[in-house]
Each structure stands twice: as structure tokens, then as C-alpha cells.
Write a protein that holds these residues in place. Sequence first.
Motif, PDB file in Angstrom:
ATOM      1  N   VAL A 114       6.970  -3.807 -11.611  1.00 43.43           N
ATOM      2  CA  VAL A 114       8.079  -4.712 -11.932  1.00 43.43           C
ATOM      3  C   VAL A 114       7.663  -5.526 -13.163  1.00 43.43           C
ATOM      4  CG1 VAL A 114       8.947  -4.818  -9.562  1.00 43.43           C
ATOM      5  CG2 VAL A 114       7.259  -6.507 -10.350  1.00 43.43           C
ATOM      6  N   PRO A 115       8.586  -6.248 -13.781  1.00 45.32           N
ATOM      7  CA  PRO A 115       8.232  -6.996 -14.987  1.00 45.32           C
ATOM      8  C   PRO A 115       7.037  -7.928 -14.757  1.00 45.32           C
ATOM      9  CG  PRO A 115      10.620  -6.981 -14.692  1.00 45.32           C
ATOM     10  CD  PRO A 115      10.028  -6.380 -13.454  1.00 45.32           C
TER      11      PRO A 115
ATOM     12  N   GLN B 140      15.386  -3.638  -5.468  1.00 44.83           N
ATOM     13  CA  GLN B 140      15.005  -4.958  -5.971  1.00 44.83           C
ATOM     14  C   GLN B 140      14.194  -4.808  -7.258  1.00 44.83           C
ATOM     15  OE1 GLN B 140      15.981  -8.068  -4.723  1.00 44.83           O
ATOM     16  NE2 GLN B 140      15.161  -8.648  -6.734  1.00 44.83           N
ATOM     17  N   ALA B 141      13.286  -3.842  -7.258  1.00 42.58           N
ATOM     18  CA  ALA B 141      12.462  -3.609  -8.455  1.00 42.58           C
ATOM     19  C   ALA B 141      13.360  -3.253  -9.635  1.00 42.58           C
ATOM     20  CB  ALA B 141      11.456  -2.487  -8.189  1.00 42.58           C
ATOM     21  N   GLN B 142      14.327  -2.386  -9.397  1.00 37.74           N
ATOM     22  CA  GLN B 142      15.193  -1.962 -10.505  1.00 37.74           C
ATOM     23  C   GLN B 142      16.147  -3.084 -10.904  1.00 37.74           C
ATOM     24  OE1 GLN B 142      16.549   2.095  -9.502  1.00 37.74           O
ATOM     25  NE2 GLN B 142      14.627   2.766 -10.468  1.00 37.74           N
ATOM     26  N   SER B 143      16.509  -3.894  -9.928  1.00 36.46           N
ATOM     27  CA  SER B 143      17.343  -5.057 -10.241  1.00 36.46           C
ATOM     28  C   SER B 143      16.557  -6.065 -11.084  1.00 36.46           C
ATOM     29  CB  SER B 143      17.834  -5.672  -8.935  1.00 36.46           C
ATOM     30  OG  SER B 143      18.240  -6.989  -9.129  1.00 36.46           O
ATOM     31  N   ASP B 144      15.276  -6.217 -10.746  1.00 38.88           N
ATOM     32  CA  ASP B 144      14.418  -7.106 -11.552  1.00 38.88           C
ATOM     33  C   ASP B 144      14.340  -6.607 -12.991  1.00 38.88           C
ATOM     34  OD1 ASP B 144      13.955  -8.575  -9.300  1.00 38.88           O
ATOM     35  OD2 ASP B 144      11.894  -7.871  -8.992  1.00 38.88           O
TER      36      ASP B 144
ATOM     37  N   VAL C 290      10.909   9.865 -12.770  1.00 42.91           N
ATOM     38  CA  VAL C 290      10.179   8.733 -13.325  1.00 42.91           C
ATOM     39  C   VAL C 290      11.175   7.697 -13.820  1.00 42.91           C
ATOM     40  CG1 VAL C 290       8.420   8.026 -14.973  1.00 42.91           C
ATOM     41  CG2 VAL C 290       8.383  10.348 -14.049  1.00 42.91           C
ATOM     42  N   GLU C 291      11.263   6.580 -13.113  1.00 44.84           N
ATOM     43  CA  GLU C 291      12.199   5.519 -13.491  1.00 44.84           C
ATOM     44  C   GLU C 291      11.478   4.182 -13.537  1.00 44.84           C
ATOM     45  OE1 GLU C 291      15.277   5.495 -10.560  1.00 44.84           O
ATOM     46  OE2 GLU C 291      15.928   7.559 -10.980  1.00 44.84           O
ATOM     47  N   ALA C 292      12.115   3.212 -14.148  1.00 45.76           N
ATOM     48  CA  ALA C 292      11.567   1.853 -14.091  1.00 45.76           C
ATOM     49  C   ALA C 292      11.514   1.429 -12.631  1.00 45.76           C
ATOM     50  CB  ALA C 292      12.453   0.897 -14.892  1.00 45.76           C
ATOM     51  N   GLY C 293      10.326   1.111 -12.142  1.00 46.22           N
ATOM     52  CA  GLY C 293      10.203   0.633 -10.763  1.00 46.22           C
ATOM     53  C   GLY C 293      10.235   1.705  -9.706  1.00 46.22           C
TER      54      GLY C 293
END
Lengths: 752, 752
Positions: free
Chosen positions: B35-36, B302-306, B128-131
Motif C-alpha cells: 500500500v502507499p 482496501q489496499a486498492q482503495s488506498d 499483477v495489480e497495485a495492492g
Amino acid sequence: MLVGLKVNAQQDLVKYVRPIIGTQKMGHTFPGATVPFGAVQLSPETDTLSYEFNGKYNGDVYKYCAGYKYEDKNIVGFSHTHFSGTGHSDLGDFLIMPTQGKLQLNPGTSNDTKSGYRSAYSHANEIVEAGYYKVKLDDDNITAELTATTRVGMHQYTFPKSYDSHIILDLMAGIYNYDDKNVWTYVRVVNDTLVTGYRQTNGWARTRTVYFAMTFSKPFKSYGQKNYDEDQVYRGFWRKFDQNKNFPEIAGKRIRMYFDFKTDEQEKVKIKFALSPVSQANAVENMKAEAPGWDFNKVKQQAQSDWNKELNKIKIDASADDKTNFYTAMYHAFINPTTYTDVNGEYKGLDQNVHNADGFTNYTTFSLWDTYRALHPFFNIMQPSRNNDVVKSMMAHYEQSALKMLPIWSHYANDNWCMSGYHSVSVLADAIIKGVYDGDATKALEACITTANHRNYEGIGDYIDLGYIPAERSGTSVSNTLEYAYDDWCIAQIARKLGKQSIYEKFLKRSGNWVNNYDKSIGFMRPKMADGTFKKDFDAMSTHAQGFIEGNTWNYSFFVPHDPNGMIAQMGGKKKVELRLDSLYTMHLPDKFFADTEDITRDGIIGGYVHGNEPAHHVAYLYNWIDQPWKTQQRVRMILKMQYKATPDGLGGNDDCGQMSAWYIFSSLGFYPVSPGSDEYSLGSPSIKSAQLTLENGKTFTVEALNQSDKNVFVSKVLLNGQPVTKYTIKHGDIMNGGKLTFYMTAKPKNK
Amino acid sequence: MLVGLKVNAQQDLVKYVRPIIGTQKMGHTFPGATVPFGAVQLSPETDTLSYEFNGKYNGDVYKYCAGYKYEDKNIVGFSHTHFSGTGHSDLGDFLIMPTQGKLQLNPGTSNDTKSGYRSAYSHANEIVEAGYYKVKLDDDNITAELTATTRVGMHQYTFPKSYDSHIILDLMAGIYNYDDKNVWTYVRVVNDTLVTGYRQTNGWARTRTVYFAMTFSKPFKSYGQKNYDEDQVYRGFWRKFDQNKNFPEIAGKRIRMYFDFKTDEQEKVKIKFALSPVSQANAVENMKAEAPGWDFNKVKQQAQSDWNKELNKIKIDASADDKTNFYTAMYHAFINPTTYTDVNGEYKGLDQNVHNADGFTNYTTFSLWDTYRALHPFFNIMQPSRNNDVVKSMMAHYEQSALKMLPIWSHYANDNWCMSGYHSVSVLADAIIKGVYDGDATKALEACITTANHRNYEGIGDYIDLGYIPAERSGTSVSNTLEYAYDDWCIAQIARKLGKQSIYEKFLKRSGNWVNNYDKSIGFMRPKMADGTFKKDFDAMSTHAQGFIEGNTWNYSFFVPHDPNGMIAQMGGKKKVELRLDSLYTMHLPDKFFADTEDITRDGIIGGYVHGNEPAHHVAYLYNWIDQPWKTQQRVRMILKMQYKATPDGLGGNDDCGQMSAWYIFSSLGFYPVSPGSDEYSLGSPSIKSAQLTLENGKTFTVEALNQSDKNVFVSKVLLNGQPVTKYTIKHGDIMNGGKLTFYMTAKPKNK
């Protein structure tokens, strides 16, 4: 009136303490400075083998348990942690050595001390007192003095005039540093007088970290390090600095540091060295709290005053030698367990997390196989508050244990599982039965039961299923069964006190398991096979892989402390037992015995009775159970004389964190806790003339031995507060209520 | 109205992020879940060399910086910490691998994955995606999914039906575990779902400890370990247990563990794995606070929302490929620095003490030689609160530093002193000049000065005394002098802002030291000897021990970011500089150059301009200073196209903790901070059509590029809020006050 006042006034008893006793041969005590139950034991190291790193250290794991041997001719330095009297080794953290002239970072060899920082010394220039140690280091003409607070070691080095005076901090050094015990060290030179860091080891304690803060009384002019680690790829970046000289952030597995000073003639350079189990920051805090100033003599006086306060709890009238032995025994009894809490209440738990000791002092160094016998019972009389905290420390250990076990032999947030039994339960039972433990006794009982039911620990599963441990599966099957049986009786005592009848009955039944290893056909405890037959090849003299540890069946066959009458019945009655006991004390042992037996020399043995190891410590008192108390009286006085001498080689075996000393104190006072967990003491023959025990509850218990002398070792009559004692026992309450126990001594045995 | 609402609504921008970009060739990014600014980077390892312990690990220190290479055909496991884009390696803590069938504790080899727990996989079965990361492990038919919170990695493994399913926890594994980097590991199996412990390493971070808490979604049926350490004398006691099977207190240097499960067809076994820099207890607390449940998809969402929240701070209109590059750059820019504070505010400081971050989040992973250039300036626009905390973290580092230095290249409570300069001062100056730092600026200035006057660090003493570093004494003498000079200018900017005139003048004078290495006779920066003469043997193409690091004098001669006009004057005027800049971008490099130069392939180079390393990142913007802005515009667009592609091999050099990405973001938006510490940005050529920057202060800054296209790369006119911009620069305040910057794009250069 003046006389009366004098009796209650504090006496200078430190003068009777000779910490040098036990530093020769097998005593394994250390001569350096410590305060009662202190976290710091600042003491010289004399290990004659080189400390130079060469992949392997070829030292003797036993010989240097306490770091110092009286017979050695030179000192390698002074380190801050030591066991007192153990039979295995660890610690020796943070070796400090003052030198002058050319800097030598290697310790050098015993044959050629000039080849390194090591120095010759002589006992003529050595002063060894409770809380104070002084020695002249001949090689560089430097006088070293050491003292301590609970968590701080204080050094005072008197240098000659030199532009090149050095203090070496050897972070590679350690006691029995076999196989390169160091895991990691870290040092931070905060400023020109303050250094902090830690040392992490993998030794007897598998995962041990000690943090330190070290401060000098004057700024060093320069400093440096040598790192003996192998090179690694990342170091290229570190070369941006000269990291060997005046570089303040140091880390590695194998590091020696030095600090340079210019000294005037007779200039004293002092060091305060604080320890913490938790952090460098806590070490700094410990130092500030306990040793804010630089007055070495004041710290020394405080240390000796602390000792005096503890020693004055028992005032005795006795011969000079007996006083020396007695107060040195008191001193040795009050070194362990050691404080393992910082001044702010934090400590490292068995789970390697930092905990806060809420309402108690957390202690460590639990040599329980030894100390449950007499040391903790002694604490229950003279140090009940402290023993209450000891039990709380053990309960914290249990709660932090992933294994869900009470400590076996624990130090510095580790258990090393040394020796047999689960003797924490004895310490808990004795403290609960005697009303010393103010914690939750039901939880304590639960901890005892969980520990005792840990099936995959050293034969417990077999023990539960079969009532004994098959000889095929363990080299110490008999001693384990015997000790588990006694421990189970202790658990039963707690259950009874708490009114838990079914638990009481269950564990009382288990406590009878000792009988399963008793072979009536030969009259000895004997290893039993899984099929129920006794082991065929069996040598009753052997201590070696014959089912016993640190003792043979001649000694261990008497190990039924909780049921001597049952044992006597099994053995065929009082007459047979008397014969066996007499034989034990008078037999002649072959030389082979000594070659095969750990931790013992002929000094620690009377006949076949091994006082230097613990399993037979209660045996001399067993004559009381066969109506021959005069033999108890005679044997006890003989043991007191033969096994305790006011000389460096005066201890016949390892002091074992005070157990040998606690035996001395009890026996010289005339009573002994044969079966801790019971509230009874068995009477012997006091060697003092009188003793006044000042109890924490404000009461006084006095022991008088009328007509006491070396010849008058027999007891003709005993009065408790004027009333005759007929059963050779007194109760714990008899002592704690205050009063007077009067022995009438005579040269003739009463019932001979 | 609806349209207006839509513009401000949160868009799904995660779909444009391709974390796989940069995983091939030299990008050194990782594909796993984070996450960020997260403390956890949970990502696959593909290192093709065996992890089996054999005394030495012969891997490549550079290739596996991020643990995963796109071209590798099998996965060895999933570990929890990774650098993003660095040029050196460390981390890779706590390797987890699911297997089934016969337990294999060795990883096996790349050629024969069946020989160990390693497994083949194919990119066709990889998401492979963000989070979020998903892959099918072919060998055992197990699907692995990964996601994360800030301090917790979450695994979801879908097993086939098997009585022998296993989760392996390899505590020996680590990235570039050369020379057996492990110092110590400790594991505590608290119960049948919770395991805690720590790993301590001696690597790029010299003294690094990471604590963990790991919990399973269902109880394991059994577990065990293999300890690969050499035997040692104390282990005898430990054998009272079978410590290899179901034994919960584990410690050693080289340990592999396993946990056994019975699984049904398609059964999901989940793991939550929390990290802490402080303690196991804190790791448990982090887990409870951040990941209380077991809903994998919820954590993933939540990770992708972040990520979406962070990505939505800049909304762009651009081509699909440009959006992918842009948002992937945003993603890579927001991975580092990483959170290094527990949820309770505690962190481990450089002094190895535990500190409480009072009122800020403590960050680590400061690749400052890279990130001071554009990443931290980018944060000062889009992440000012976070960059404020970054400065506070640096100040805490300084205060905890026994060396009294700000960080050089620091991670996990260590400084590894990698690369040149003391570029923390640039980060501090930029944050102070731009009003981002709300701490004590006077203290910050003091920290900068103390750092800059550290005479025994990498030539600073010579630099202060002589104004340059003699070539005899350093292989990087020129790059150091140039970078120190720039840093000194930064210090001067802080002093000026604080009204400290004498400090300002002193450091402004020092900032002119770059001139001392400029050799007018050849027109290049050149190493200078102690006697003041220039080094004789000198190859302007060489990057190897010729006074420079990661660059040659062709690139470094332009490194006077704080005084381009002074540099131009030295170089003989604008015409000569134009010729030199043109040559840089068009020259042909010999093959030898690539053989000699670290961290670079032909992909990272345009002519002789090395974009894959950082020192020339500002160079394309220098045309603005010689009245050839069209060439800046042309070069920038060329670099954007050539050096950033939406493919695994799309990055021409190490992303370097987001610096390469930050360059992309700035340049694609049309402006760049040539000299951080100044409040000016130099204008280039935006590659987006429009962009809306939503600032923390609630304002919006919009960039428009009218008539934008691949051909229309030239800027004919720039308006700021409708007013013409004539000097090729805008101010920081122009952005932060909100408003609109409009570029008028054309196919024809304006001043050609």
C-alpha cells in the motif's frame, strides 16, 4: 541497658565474609564485587587460555564457570556478569582491562603476559571483600578496584604517569566462549565519556542480550576498535570513514575497543558500567538512578552497608572460623537469584518481549535443581518478600512460556533445561504452604500441573503412563522418576491447601512412583526396562549413564524426602536402613568413581556420601527417622567441618547458586528442611553457640546451643520456648512466631 | 451538473497501474502487493540460484535487488520486505511458500524445481495489480494471492485436496544473502494459529532486526523446524525435547520451519503476517489494528482503495499508454519512503533504542542521492504532510546519530552511507523554503551544518580546506565536490530564509567550489591533484575510478544545478554549452562504456546522456538557460518516450525508490525542479493533455496542454492563470495557490 541496645545494633559482619572461599578447586565462586541479589557481578577473569579468536576456544567448560581460579597467576580483565558456584558456564559480559604503554588489543598468553593486555598479579596484592575487590596489576603497575550497586559496576584504576594509558573493552571475551558464542555486539560512543551498546550471545542461554551504558570519570582523548569479522560486500560503503579510529557507531560479531587517556602519577580513572536486560536507554537510566556520583568509596561503603544489612538478619555467637564460614555462606546464599528488572520496572521476558514487573522485582538465575532444597526454604524464613517475588518471577516465566512450563534452570530470559525434575513446583509449594506467596495460588497450582503433565519433556509421558521411565529411553531414568515423585508430592501439598481433593489425590498417588524403581532384591533404586524388568548390567557405584545424574544409587536410593517412612519400610526396616546409611558414610570409593563423576573431587565426599553434589543433602537427617538422631548430629557436624573451610579451596563442591551455603546455614543453626513443601524442619546439631534471627515480620527467633563445643556435638535435650521438643522436628510457624530454641549439647550421644 | 460532479468524483485509476513495469532488465521494481508508503512489500522471489546454505551465496548483488526478475521461470516463495528500484540489495524477510505432498525444506534448484519447494509458474497465470498479486504455482497446483495493509501482508493460498499440505517459513532466505547475512532468528509458536519472532541481519543495513507476528486462518495440525547451525556444547540439555517437531521456542542462525495442514479441494488457507521494527508484541498489535478479520477480498479492496485515493490526487487526460506510464509512475513514487512506526507510535531509532514518534509518522528507506532530485520536491506539492514527517524522521535520525549526521542512505535504523553528498540537506532546504516543514528550522539548519562539517566523512575535511577533494585521496573526488557544492547552496538557502547572514555567506561561498574541478583547458570537470594540478591520465568517457560515480564527466560537468548561469559562463557561453548539450544527446558510445558502467544498459542511455542513473536528470532542462527552450521540450519528450514504456522492461534504469518515476511525473506535467531548495520549476513540454492536481490545502492546480500530440511537442506559449509566462519558470507558490497553467503546443519550435 547498654548491653541490650548493643544486641540490636547493627554489627560489622562484612569483615567475616571471605568471597575468596570456593574460588579454588570445585567451589566455582567468584571473588569480585556484587551487592545482595545484584544484577552486576564485577569480577576478575583469569582463564589461562588465550582469548584470541581462532575459530574454536579450547577452554574447560567447568573450570572457569566463575571466570577466576585462585591458582592462576594472571588476570585477563574484569567482566560484569558471573554465576556463583554453578556447574556449567555462561556470562562474563563486557571485559574491561586497564593497560599503559604500547596498545595491545590481544589478550596475550598466560605464559607470556607481556604479549598482550593480560597482566600478572599476586594474592599478596589482592583484597577480596563483600562488595569490594582490589588487585595490583603487575605488568603495567596499575591498581584495580571494583565495587557495585545492584545494576552498576564501578571500576577505579590507579595509573602511573603515562601518555599512553588505555582502557580496553573486549566485546569478544566471555566465559567459556566455545564455538564463538558471540552472536552480535553493538556499541555507540555517545560522547567522550559515555558509551552504550549491547552484547548478544548464543550459549547456555540460547538467546541472550545484555545492554550496557559505560561512563568514564574523565574524557578519553581518543578511541578505536578492531573488528575481527570476515569481510562482506557491503563494507565498501563503510570505508567512507576510518571506522577503526574515533568512529562512534560500531557493530559486529567480534570487536575489541580501546579508549586512550593521558594519566598523571597515581591518577585514578573511574568507570561506571550499568547493565540492563531491556535497552541501552534503560542502562543509562539505571546508572543515573543508582550511581549518580563519582565517589568510589561512597559506592563501596553503600555496597558493604547493603551486605551488612542482610548479614545482620542473623547474628551469631561462634568461633572466628565458624563466623567466617557462616557469614560467607550468608553472602553466597544472597547472591542468587539475580535482579533482572530495570529501575523503571521493565525486564525482558522469556517470550523476548519487554514486560513491566507490576508490583514485584523480576529475578533470574534459577539453578532450581540445587536451590529448591535449602536456599528457597531459607529465603522463606529470612527473605520472604524476596522469595515472594521469586515465585512471581517464575509465574511470569510460565505465562510467557510458549511451552507452558515453569522454569527448570533459567537465566536471562531463557531456560536451559538443565538437570532433572520440575523443581519450580517445590519452590512454589514451599512458598504457598508457608504463606509466603501472596499471588494467586490457584494459578500457581495450574502452572505446576501443566508443567508436570508436559508429556514430551524428559520422559514425563512414560512416567505418567508407566509410573517410571524405561531405562532404554533415558540415561537418567531413575533420578528423574525419583525427582518427579517428590515434585508431585509438592503439587499435592498445594492442592490440599487449596482444598482441591481430586488433584491432591492424583498427585499424591504419582508421588508414590519412586517405589517403581526400587529393586527389593538388591535393596537399591535401579533402572527398569520398558518390559517391567530391572536393567541387568548394573553397578551400584556408577554415576555414569546408569539411570542417575550427578550421583549413584548409593546416594539416590535415599531420595524419597517426602516419605522417609515409606522408604524405610521398602528397605526392610530401620535397622537395615541404619546399616545402609552407616555404610554410605564410611565406605571406600575406588579411584574409578572420581574419573567417572562430574563436578566432584575427593574433597566433596565422605565415604560414599557426596556432599559436593546435591541429591544427598538431606540424607544425614534421615537418621532421625530411624530413631538414631545422635548419628544425624554426628554426621551433620562432621559435614560442616569437613566440607566447609575458611580457605580458597574450602568448598568441597560447586556452591550452586547458594545451595551448598544454605545447607551450611541451616545445619549450623541446628535444623534442616528435609522435604520442602512441608512446614517441618528436622533437627540436627547446631555448630553456633547462639543465633538471633531477625525476621521481616519484626519478630526474633533465637537459637541457643548450651555447652556448645567441637566435642559437644550431641543434643541431650531441646526446648522450644521452654517446652521440650520430642519429635526431632520444629514447625515453620515455630520460627516465624518468634521465640527461642534451646539445644543442650553434650559429648555423649543421648540414645547410643 | 452531473459532468461537473464526475470530474471531482474518485476515478478507478488503479486499473492503469502496472507494477510489472520495471521488473525486467534494470528497473529493479517488484511486482508484489504493497500500500502507499507501506512497511510491508509482499512479493514473489524468483532468484534462480539455490537458497541452500553452503557457506557462500554466489548470487548477483544487483540483479535480484527486488527479488523478482520477469524472465525467471519459477518462484521460490513470497517474502515481506523489498526495495523498489534500488541499485543495491537487502531485505527479503520471512519467505513463505505453500507446498503439498512430500515435505521438502530445501528450495531446490531452478533447473529442477521438483527437487525442492520451489515451483514453476507462467506469466499467463499471473495477475499483477497495485495492492494485489496472484499466481498459480504449477508444481503443486496451488494458487497464491497476496495483498497488504501498511504493516500486514496477507496471503491466500488455494490448495488442492491433500493430507500433506504445508506452509514453509524459510528464515534463512533473504535477498542477496551473501556471506550468510543472517545474524539470528527467533520464533515462538504461541498457539496453533499464532507464531511470532524476529530476524536479525548484517547486510547493507549493518544491524537490522525485523519482528513479526504470523497468524493462520485455520489451525495447523503439526509443525516443525530444521536448524542448520553447527552443533554447540550447550545443546545437550535441549535434547530433553524433540526440538524439531512441535517445539514452540526456536532460535538459531539458520532455521527453516514448516506448518502442516490437511486441505480439501480448493480450500483456501490464509495467512496474515505483520511486521514491526520494535517487538513481537507490537507486531501482534499492528495485526490486530490493521487486519482484524479474514476477508481477503476486503483487505485487497482496501489496499486498492488506498491506492486510488493517492492516485486520484492527480487526474490526467492522456493516451492509454501515457496513463499507464503516469499512474504506474505515481504508484512507484508512492512506495518509498516506507513506514517505520508501529500503530502505537513506537519505532527503533538509529541509536537502536525504542522511541516514540510524537506527532509524526517515522519513515525509513531514504535513497537520498536519488530521491532529493525530484521525488521529495514532488512530495512537497502532492504529499506535503508526509514530506513534513519525512523531514521529522530525518531530524530524529540526526538526533539519534552518534556521528551527528543526517541520513545519507538509510533504512531500518541504519545508515549505509551509500553514494555521494549529504543530500538530506537538499530535502530539508526544499521543505523549509516551500513552507512544508513545521518543525524547528533553526535546529534543522544546525543539523545541516554539523553534517556538512563532518571532516572525516568522505573528503569533507579536504573539501573545506582546499575547496575540492584531491584525486589521490578518493575515486569519486569530483562528483563529491560537485554534490557538496550543490548541498552547500541548499544550506545557504535555509540560512537566508532564517536571516542567518554569516552562515548564508559562508555556505554560498562553499557552493562555488564546483568551479575548482572545472578544467577550462578541456572544458570539463576533471579530477584535481593535491598539488592543484589536474589529473594527467583522464578519459572523459570513463565512469570508472576517474573521480565520478555512476556517471562520467560528460554528464557530471553539467552538475551545477544551483548556478547554471555560472556554469555557462565558465564553459565559455551559451553557444558552447548548446554544442556540448547537443553532443551529449547525440554522441555514439563505445561498447567499453557499458562494460565499465554500473547499473546501466543501452536502454538507459540517449547518446551519451545517461537517464538510467540520476546525475544528469536535470540536464535536459538546461537548454532553458541558453535560450533554447525548444530543445528542452524536444529532449524531455524524447526521454519520456524512450525511457518509460508500459512493459516489464519499460524502465531504462533503476527506479531508485521513485526518483525515475518522479522525473516522469514532473516532466509529463511540463515542469521540473532543477535545483531543489529553490522555489522555481523549469518548464518543459507536458505529455499529458490535461492534469488536475488536487492539493492538500484544498486548492486545485490544473495543467492544460492545448493541441497536445506526439508531434506537437513544442510550446508556443504558456499562460499562468491567463497571464503569459515568459521566463520558462513557475514558482512553487503558483502551484500551491491553485490555478491553471496552459501550454499551447505546436509541431514547430518557437525559437528555432
